[in-house]
Write a protein that holds these residues in place. Structure first.
Motif, PDB file in Angstrom:
ATOM      1  N   GLY A   1       5.514  -1.583   9.949  1.00  0.00           N
ATOM      2  CA  GLY A   1       4.847  -0.451  11.084  1.00  0.00           C
ATOM      3  C   GLY A   1       4.043   0.325  10.026  1.00  0.00           C
ATOM      4  O   GLY A   1       2.765   0.760  10.472  1.00  0.00           O
ATOM      5  N   PHE A   2       4.731   0.738   8.810  1.00  0.00           N
ATOM      6  CA  PHE A   2       3.922   1.808   8.060  1.00  0.00           C
ATOM      7  C   PHE A   2       2.745   1.226   7.349  1.00  0.00           C
ATOM      8  O   PHE A   2       1.764   1.670   6.910  1.00  0.00           O
ATOM      9  N   ARG A   3       2.971  -0.061   6.797  1.00  0.00           N
ATOM     10  CA  ARG A   3       1.942  -1.048   6.230  1.00  0.00           C
ATOM     11  C   ARG A   3       0.615  -1.124   7.151  1.00  0.00           C
ATOM     12  O   ARG A   3      -0.480  -0.761   6.477  1.00  0.00           O
ATOM     13  N   HIS A   4       0.844  -1.309   8.350  1.00  0.00           N
ATOM     14  CA  HIS A   4      -0.443  -1.218   9.155  1.00  0.00           C
ATOM     15  C   HIS A   4      -0.727  -0.031   9.765  1.00  0.00           C
ATOM     16  O   HIS A   4      -1.854   0.284  10.218  1.00  0.00           O
ATOM     17  N   SER A   5       0.144   1.125   9.996  1.00  0.00           N
ATOM     18  CA  SER A   5      -0.220   2.296  10.925  1.00  0.00           C
ATOM     19  C   SER A   5      -0.302   3.624  10.084  1.00  0.00           C
ATOM     20  O   SER A   5      -0.794   4.516  10.281  1.00  0.00           O
ATOM     21  N   ALA A   6       0.637   3.510   9.195  1.00  0.00           N
ATOM     22  CA  ALA A   6       1.002   4.924   8.438  1.00  0.00           C
ATOM     23  C   ALA A   6      -0.614   5.500   7.998  1.00  0.00           C
ATOM     24  O   ALA A   6      -0.987   6.704   8.186  1.00  0.00           O
TER      25      ALA A   6
ATOM     26  N   ASN B   1       0.918  -1.175   0.069  1.00  0.00           N
ATOM     27  CA  ASN B   1      -0.054  -0.013  -0.132  1.00  0.00           C
ATOM     28  C   ASN B   1       0.888   1.046  -0.015  1.00  0.00           C
ATOM     29  O   ASN B   1       2.122   1.028  -0.146  1.00  0.00           O
ATOM     30  N   MET B   2       0.362   2.269   0.116  1.00  0.00           N
ATOM     31  CA  MET B   2       1.067   3.692   0.117  1.00  0.00           C
ATOM     32  C   MET B   2       1.977   3.717   1.304  1.00  0.00           C
ATOM     33  O   MET B   2       3.208   4.203   0.931  1.00  0.00           O
ATOM     34  N   GLY B   3       1.677   3.196   2.332  1.00  0.00           N
ATOM     35  CA  GLY B   3       2.601   3.387   3.475  1.00  0.00           C
ATOM     36  C   GLY B   3       3.741   2.420   3.222  1.00  0.00           C
ATOM     37  O   GLY B   3       5.015   2.629   3.537  1.00  0.00           O
TER      38      GLY B   3
END
Length: 748
Positions: free
Chosen positions: A640-645, A362-364
């Protein structure tokens, strides 16, 4: 921590009726208390330990009944072209206005401009002063309305009439428009982020309930605890923002857990145990930042901070209990993350595996991968960019807004300008000199010496004769400066008068104190400035220790604190550029530039620090979770970015919408607060947390998670990353039990 919150989330999911009933009962109880509580005005403004406050206290003792700190209103009259205020018809109109004002409630005295020399030299401008029993922020609305309407007859007679003075001050209340705009944008962002109206409605509903309980409780206790309107305003702003964000994080994690194939009760428990742990510690950082305002030792700020902190505590408790309960009510209306409506059955049957979904970036994921490939470039660009924006902060000038900073469309601003035109700019900010000659052998001579000494100072236009009290041991002297109240020249004059007081005391044994609204503002600004470093050390220090416990790292909390300081300095630089220098001021309707509100730096530190640590905790705990579960440091950053960004970006946009909605306010103070907080959240969320944080973690690698062994043994294991839940999973798989029970609980 994670295991306890996991059990709490499952319990709230199963006993949803009971949990909902408790919160509805608390909201009802708080609402009834607020409706039946006696009305209370804004808390009285005092600054313990300052010379201006000491002078006010002395006036209360030596001039009983004079209401030394009472509000003052000014009715400013301007004659039509070709006429003078001394003309018979105009004098009659003014006399009628003075008589009407004298019969009002809370009025101590009203002056006649023709007997007090309150007419300009050219005769075109005159004013009458109204003295009230209480400070401006405590005046009854009816009293303020009477003052505003006092000049109606004079206007009808052809005079230009405007009203000024601190009697028109009211609690700094954001307009309903700002709140509606913020909530509307938050709703749109939530729908886009969570994918359905039901999922988006839960954070809004629970946040409104939490804010309702908090603000209603403040209203109910306002009279007993001397809480004012500004107290509930800050609680409303902060409570609404964090309430939505905390609920958003848990609902988003719930959808991710559903996507992993867990049943709904288990997903609710997991979301509460993992994201809920982050909510607890994020909430603690906000509470520390707000409660720490007590360090400033200004009662009004202390009460505002503690009340807002209480509202944050309510938001955390609601997120941990009511959100799981509402998820139980929502049932299948909230779908797993990434699941399209037509594919819901396939996802539930397990045809789409976790690994397949994770394979789709994804974008994150794409952004984190880009940063990891070019960490040095991203880090340098982010730090240099924010550093350049922060440069104007080196020219920061602090002060408090007066009527001269009001929009030109307001009667206060017009009255201010008319008085400046007729009597000089310093007339709007007179200084009150209090001479305490109780220990002097010749008080009268001491009074005269003080007046003569002040006349010889630079930037002094007028010094009135000393006005002693009945006992003859204390006198007041009014000094009119040559510069406007918020100017550095007026501040220099206050310091010059205070510098001469030591010589006067040595010669006459009389003590000289400078007070009045202008001097009080100067002392308030200085007190806040002196308290900034201790406050910053306390808040950042406590939060640093808290984050060491959360992340079990030294460098990650250090990086978080330094990043926050960079974002706050950049935000202050932007505030100076817009509100002090006038850059792009027309875009947000800034009509008058001038000093930055004195409480702005410490206010931004308190509020923004807590919110910045929210993003840090939510983003980095997911990285920490991935790291302790076996991923490499770089992989953990991407995970972390995939799930939280996406969720952090949505939370930041919501926060910016809530704060940015107040930029449309006509009050310069509210406009400045709204802009400062919104731009600070933008810098911190999108530059520091989204760019600088992953760049630093990529450069540090495993060193980022280093912790001395002795400290690791000493620290409590709060298990924010949910390692205990994974161990429980392994035990459940080994025993092969529990699944039937879980399915049975879902049917409850």
């Amino acid at each position: 921590m994670a295991t306890f919150l996991y059990n709490l989330g499952r319990l709230a999911f199963r006993r949803r009726h009971f949990v909902a009933l408790i919160w509805v009962a608390l909201l009802t109880l708080a609402g009834v208390g607020a409706a039946s509580a006696p009305a209370a005005g804004t808390t009285s403004f005092s600054i313990p330990g300052t010379e201006a406050q000491k002078a006010f206290d002395l006036l209360e003792q030596r001039f009983p009944g004079a209401s030394a700190d009472g509000a003052t209103g000014r009715i400013v009259f301007k004659a039509p072209d070709g006429q003078k205020m001394t003309d018979a018809d105009n004098k009659a109109v003014v006399a009628k206005t003075v008589k009407e004002l004298g019969g009002g409630t809370e009025v101590v005295s009203v002056t006649d401009p023709f007997t007090t020399n309150a007419v300009s030299k050219d005769g075109s401008v005159a004013y009458t002063s109204v003295k009230y029993e209480v400070p401006g922020m405590e005046l009854a609305d009816s009293t303020r309305e009477s003052l505003e309407a006092a000049g109606d007859d004079a206007r009808a007679a052809g005079l230009t009439v405007d009203v000024g003075g601190d009697a028109l001050e009211a609690g700094a209340e954001p307009g309903a428009v700002g709140e509606i705009i913020g909530i509307a944008i938050a709703a749109v962002v939530l729908v886009i982020t969570l994918g359905s109206l039901v999922a988006a409605g839960l954070p809004l509903l629970t946040a409104i309930i939490g804010v309702g309980i908090g603000v209603s409780t403040i209203t109910a206790l306002a009279k007993a605890l001397d809480l004012g309107d500004t107290t509930s305003t800050l609680a409303l702003m902060i409570g609404l923002a964090v309430g939505i964000d905390y609920a958003l994080f848990i609902v988003s994690r719930y959808r991710n857990e559903l996507a992993e194939g867990r049943d709904r009760e288990e997903a609710a428990g997991r979301a509460t145990g993992t994201a809920g742990s982050a909510v607890v510690f994020a909430g603690l950082t906000v509470v520390i930042a707000l409660a720490g305002l007590a360090v400033v030792n200004v009662p009004m700020l202390t009460k505002m901070g503690l009340a807002a902190a209480g509202t944050v505590v309510i938001a955390v408790l609601i997120a941990l209990t009511m959100i799981p309960a509402m998820l139980g009510y929502a049932g299948r209306k909230i779908r797993p993350a990434g699941e399209k409506r037509k594919a819901s059955d396939a996802a539930k049957s397990g045809k789409q595996t976790t690994s397949e979904k994770q394979a789709k970036p994804n974008m994150g994921t794409r952004w984190a991968s880009f940063v990891i490939r070019r960490p040095v470039a991203v880090l340098v660009l982010g730090v240099v960019g924010l550093g350049a924006i922060a440069l104007p902060a080196t020219q920061l000038e602090l002060g408090l807004p007066d009527d001269g900073s009001q929009p030109t469309s307001t009667t206060q601003r017009r009255a201010y300008d008319t008085l400046s035109e007729g009597f000089g700019p310093g007339f709007n900010g007179p200084l009150m000199i209090v001479v305490d000659a109780k220990n002097s052998d010749d008080p009268t001579a001491a009074f005269g010496d003080v007046a003569d000494g002040i006349k010889g100072l630079k930037d002094v236009v007028t010094v009135t004769p000393p006005a002693p009290n009945k006992a003859g041991d204390t006198a007041t002297i009014t000094v009119i400066p040559n510069s406007k109240p918020s100017s550095t020249q007026t501040e220099d004059l206050v310091h010059a008068i205070r510098d001469t007081s030591s010589d006067i005391k040595a010669d006459t044994d009389a003590e000289v104190l400078v007070t009045g609204t202008t001097a009080m503002n100067i002392d308030f600004s200085q007190k806040l400035n002196d308290a900034l470093v201790p406050y910053l050390a306390l808040v950042v220090g406590l939060a640093f220790l808290l984050l060491i416990v959360v992340f079990r790292s030294i460098l990650v909390p250090l990086k978080a604190a330094l990043g926050f300081l960079l974002s706050v300095l950049a935000a202050l630089g932007a505030v100076v550029a817009v509100f002090q220098w006038g850059w792009l001021s027309g875009l947000i309707g800034v009509e008058e530039t001038g000093p930055i509100m004195s409480m702005m730096p410490i206010f931004m530190v308190g509020v923004v620090f807590g919110l910045a640590m929210d993003y840090e905790v939510f983003l980095v705990t997911r990285m920490r979770e991935a790291y302790v579960h076996g991923e490499t440091p770089s992989q953990a950053v991407v995970t972390g970015f995939r799930h939280s960004a996406r969720v952090v970006v949505a939370a930041a946009i919501i926060m910016m919408a809530v704060f940015g909605g107040f930029i449309s306010s006509g009050e310069s103070m509210i406009k400045m607060i709204g802009f400062g907080l919104a731009i600070a959240v933008f810098f911190d969320a999108f530059v520091v947390r989204m760019a600088i944080v992953p760049a630093v973690l990529a450069l540090l690698g495993k060193k980022a998670w280093w912790l001395p062994k002795w400290l690791d043994r000493a620290l409590p294991n709060v298990d924010v990353e949910g390692e205990g839940l994974r161990a429980n999973d392994d035990r459940t798989k080994d025993s092969g039990s529990g699944s039937d029970e879980d399915r049975e609980l879902v049917r409850v």
